[in-house]
Design a protein around this motif. Sequence first.
Motif, PDB file in Angstrom:
ATOM      1  N   GLU A  62       0.734  -1.347   0.241  1.00  0.00           N
ATOM      2  CA  GLU A  62      -0.119  -0.026   0.021  1.00  0.00           C
ATOM      3  C   GLU A  62       0.886   1.416   0.164  1.00  0.00           C
ATOM      4  O   GLU A  62       0.490   2.214  -0.715  1.00  0.00           O
ATOM      5  CB  GLU A  62      -0.909   0.033   1.203  1.00  0.00           C
ATOM      6  CG  GLU A  62      -2.005  -1.129   1.192  1.00  0.00           C
ATOM      7  CD  GLU A  62      -2.810  -1.364   2.496  1.00  0.00           C
ATOM      8  OE1 GLU A  62      -2.541  -0.766   3.569  1.00  0.00           O
ATOM      9  OE2 GLU A  62      -3.768  -1.698   2.432  1.00  0.00           O
ATOM     10  N   LEU A  65       2.230   1.835  -3.445  1.00  0.00           N
ATOM     11  CA  LEU A  65       1.456   2.521  -4.320  1.00  0.00           C
ATOM     12  C   LEU A  65       1.150   3.964  -4.260  1.00  0.00           C
ATOM     13  O   LEU A  65       1.123   4.797  -5.158  1.00  0.00           O
ATOM     14  CB  LEU A  65      -0.024   1.681  -4.241  1.00  0.00           C
ATOM     15  CG  LEU A  65      -0.174   0.530  -4.597  1.00  0.00           C
ATOM     16  CD1 LEU A  65      -1.563  -0.245  -4.300  1.00  0.00           C
ATOM     17  CD2 LEU A  65       0.068   0.321  -6.130  1.00  0.00           C
ATOM     18  N   ARG A  66       1.381   4.440  -2.823  1.00  0.00           N
ATOM     19  CA  ARG A  66       1.165   5.753  -2.627  1.00  0.00           C
ATOM     20  C   ARG A  66       2.397   6.645  -3.114  1.00  0.00           C
ATOM     21  O   ARG A  66       2.047   7.454  -3.588  1.00  0.00           O
ATOM     22  CB  ARG A  66       1.179   5.721  -1.010  1.00  0.00           C
ATOM     23  CG  ARG A  66       0.628   7.253  -0.591  1.00  0.00           C
ATOM     24  CD  ARG A  66       0.411   7.202   0.909  1.00  0.00           C
ATOM     25  NE  ARG A  66       1.468   7.728   1.554  1.00  0.00           N
ATOM     26  CZ  ARG A  66       1.755   7.558   2.737  1.00  0.00           C
ATOM     27  NH1 ARG A  66       1.036   6.653   3.367  1.00  0.00           N
ATOM     28  NH2 ARG A  66       3.010   8.206   3.366  1.00  0.00           N
ATOM     29  N   GLN A  68       4.152   5.384  -5.657  1.00  0.00           N
ATOM     30  CA  GLN A  68       4.202   5.362  -7.214  1.00  0.00           C
ATOM     31  C   GLN A  68       3.123   6.350  -7.626  1.00  0.00           C
ATOM     32  O   GLN A  68       3.723   7.013  -8.668  1.00  0.00           O
ATOM     33  CB  GLN A  68       4.066   3.783  -7.405  1.00  0.00           C
ATOM     34  CG  GLN A  68       3.906   3.516  -8.898  1.00  0.00           C
ATOM     35  CD  GLN A  68       3.543   2.185  -9.037  1.00  0.00           C
ATOM     36  OE1 GLN A  68       2.503   1.707  -8.766  1.00  0.00           O
ATOM     37  NE2 GLN A  68       4.324   1.217  -9.827  1.00  0.00           N
ATOM     38  N   GLN A  69       2.200   6.733  -7.116  1.00  0.00           N
ATOM     39  CA  GLN A  69       1.153   7.648  -7.365  1.00  0.00           C
ATOM     40  C   GLN A  69       2.062   9.036  -7.361  1.00  0.00           C
ATOM     41  O   GLN A  69       1.774   9.682  -8.354  1.00  0.00           O
ATOM     42  CB  GLN A  69       0.036   7.602  -6.657  1.00  0.00           C
ATOM     43  CG  GLN A  69      -1.167   8.480  -7.013  1.00  0.00           C
ATOM     44  CD  GLN A  69      -1.591   8.286  -8.464  1.00  0.00           C
ATOM     45  OE1 GLN A  69      -1.713   7.297  -8.988  1.00  0.00           O
ATOM     46  NE2 GLN A  69      -1.671   9.552  -9.066  1.00  0.00           N
ATOM     47  N   ARG A  70       2.683   9.341  -6.203  1.00  0.00           N
ATOM     48  CA  ARG A  70       3.324  10.554  -6.074  1.00  0.00           C
ATOM     49  C   ARG A  70       4.346  10.696  -7.312  1.00  0.00           C
ATOM     50  O   ARG A  70       4.358  12.067  -7.787  1.00  0.00           O
ATOM     51  CB  ARG A  70       3.715  10.890  -4.840  1.00  0.00           C
ATOM     52  CG  ARG A  70       2.877  10.936  -3.709  1.00  0.00           C
ATOM     53  CD  ARG A  70       1.672  12.221  -3.766  1.00  0.00           C
ATOM     54  NE  ARG A  70       2.471  13.465  -3.714  1.00  0.00           N
ATOM     55  CZ  ARG A  70       2.352  14.056  -2.606  1.00  0.00           C
ATOM     56  NH1 ARG A  70       1.939  13.482  -1.479  1.00  0.00           N
ATOM     57  NH2 ARG A  70       2.921  15.118  -2.386  1.00  0.00           N
ATOM     58  N   ARG A  71       4.946   9.448  -7.528  1.00  0.00           N
ATOM     59  CA  ARG A  71       6.114   9.833  -8.772  1.00  0.00           C
ATOM     60  C   ARG A  71       5.436  10.093 -10.060  1.00  0.00           C
ATOM     61  O   ARG A  71       5.905  10.828 -10.639  1.00  0.00           O
ATOM     62  CB  ARG A  71       6.679   8.483  -8.867  1.00  0.00           C
ATOM     63  CG  ARG A  71       7.756   8.403  -9.834  1.00  0.00           C
ATOM     64  CD  ARG A  71       8.618   6.993  -9.700  1.00  0.00           C
ATOM     65  NE  ARG A  71       9.451   6.662  -8.746  1.00  0.00           N
ATOM     66  CZ  ARG A  71       9.716   5.770  -8.016  1.00  0.00           C
ATOM     67  NH1 ARG A  71       9.016   4.737  -8.647  1.00  0.00           N
ATOM     68  NH2 ARG A  71      10.489   6.005  -7.186  1.00  0.00           N
ATOM     69  N   LYS A  72       4.199   9.432 -10.427  1.00  0.00           N
ATOM     70  CA  LYS A  72       3.633   9.710 -11.398  1.00  0.00           C
ATOM     71  C   LYS A  72       3.004  11.069 -11.904  1.00  0.00           C
ATOM     72  O   LYS A  72       3.048  11.664 -13.024  1.00  0.00           O
ATOM     73  CB  LYS A  72       2.412   8.768 -11.638  1.00  0.00           C
ATOM     74  CG  LYS A  72       2.842   7.294 -12.100  1.00  0.00           C
ATOM     75  CD  LYS A  72       1.278   6.240 -12.202  1.00  0.00           C
ATOM     76  CE  LYS A  72       1.923   4.967 -12.495  1.00  0.00           C
ATOM     77  NZ  LYS A  72       0.904   4.066 -12.478  1.00  0.00           N
ATOM     78  N   ASP A  73       2.573  11.663 -10.525  1.00  0.00           N
ATOM     79  CA  ASP A  73       2.011  12.878 -10.651  1.00  0.00           C
ATOM     80  C   ASP A  73       2.869  13.955 -10.819  1.00  0.00           C
ATOM     81  O   ASP A  73       2.574  15.309 -11.166  1.00  0.00           O
ATOM     82  CB  ASP A  73       0.636  13.390  -9.629  1.00  0.00           C
ATOM     83  CG  ASP A  73       1.261  13.513  -8.273  1.00  0.00           C
ATOM     84  OD1 ASP A  73       2.595  13.681  -8.409  1.00  0.00           O
ATOM     85  OD2 ASP A  73       0.764  13.461  -7.259  1.00  0.00           O
ATOM     86  N   SER A  75       4.722  15.566  -8.646  1.00  0.00           N
ATOM     87  CA  SER A  75       4.637  16.776  -7.583  1.00  0.00           C
ATOM     88  C   SER A  75       5.896  16.687  -6.815  1.00  0.00           C
ATOM     89  O   SER A  75       6.265  17.698  -5.991  1.00  0.00           O
ATOM     90  CB  SER A  75       3.585  16.607  -6.832  1.00  0.00           C
ATOM     91  OG  SER A  75       3.327  15.493  -6.042  1.00  0.00           O
ATOM     92  N   PRO A  80      10.454  10.069  -3.843  1.00  0.00           N
ATOM     93  CA  PRO A  80       9.958   8.615  -4.566  1.00  0.00           C
ATOM     94  C   PRO A  80      11.507   7.971  -4.713  1.00  0.00           C
ATOM     95  O   PRO A  80      11.525   6.421  -4.657  1.00  0.00           O
ATOM     96  CB  PRO A  80       9.255   9.022  -5.350  1.00  0.00           C
ATOM     97  CG  PRO A  80       8.811  10.399  -5.292  1.00  0.00           C
ATOM     98  CD  PRO A  80       9.765  11.007  -4.609  1.00  0.00           C
TER      99      PRO A  80
END
Length: 188
Positions: A62, A65-66, A68-73, A75, A80
């Motif tokens: 979990e 995933l958090r 990874q999401q921040r890496r994708k956006d 910001s 990351p």
Amino acid sequence: LDGLGGFITKICGALDQQFCRQLEIIWGLNCRRDFQFFLDVMQSYIQAIQSPFPERTKTVEEIALRVQQRRKDGSLAYAPMMLTPMQNSIVKDTRNAARLRSAQIVLAVERFRLAHGNALPDSLERLAPDFIPEVLKDPFDGKPLRFRKLTTPGYVVYSVGEDGTDDNGLETSGRPAGPTTAKGSKPD
């Protein structure tokens, strides 16, 4: 956790005011927000490694995933990247626990064979409590480790591994060769 504390201290030392100012000026990055995210995630990892398997593994997934999401956006810049090795080390810890537990079961199976004229147990439950206090759990899913007699003389004790798939102890191409599998064979 001492090693983890030293790691955090080194990171904090690297993120001095000058470095942050340069990141903010050159790349338009919010160094403080990045660093705060890093600290929050590290705290989550510390809490995760204090929990038992398989909850630990689920929590780390979990957290990953958090991150990874921040890496994708986009910001965050560096947090990351620095957190990925932490996730990898926790996954390796889980894999090592599976290896150790599999080896403990193999030792119990071999003790059983010595006591029963080279016969293999029908199941791991036959080993407890005489040869091992209890059937050990797979750290990846919390179920008992798997045991299977082979068609050729021998047996396999295994974990489902990181992918959580029961492959009947077969080494598959998508998984490192036998990291959580222990095989035994009948002596000649």
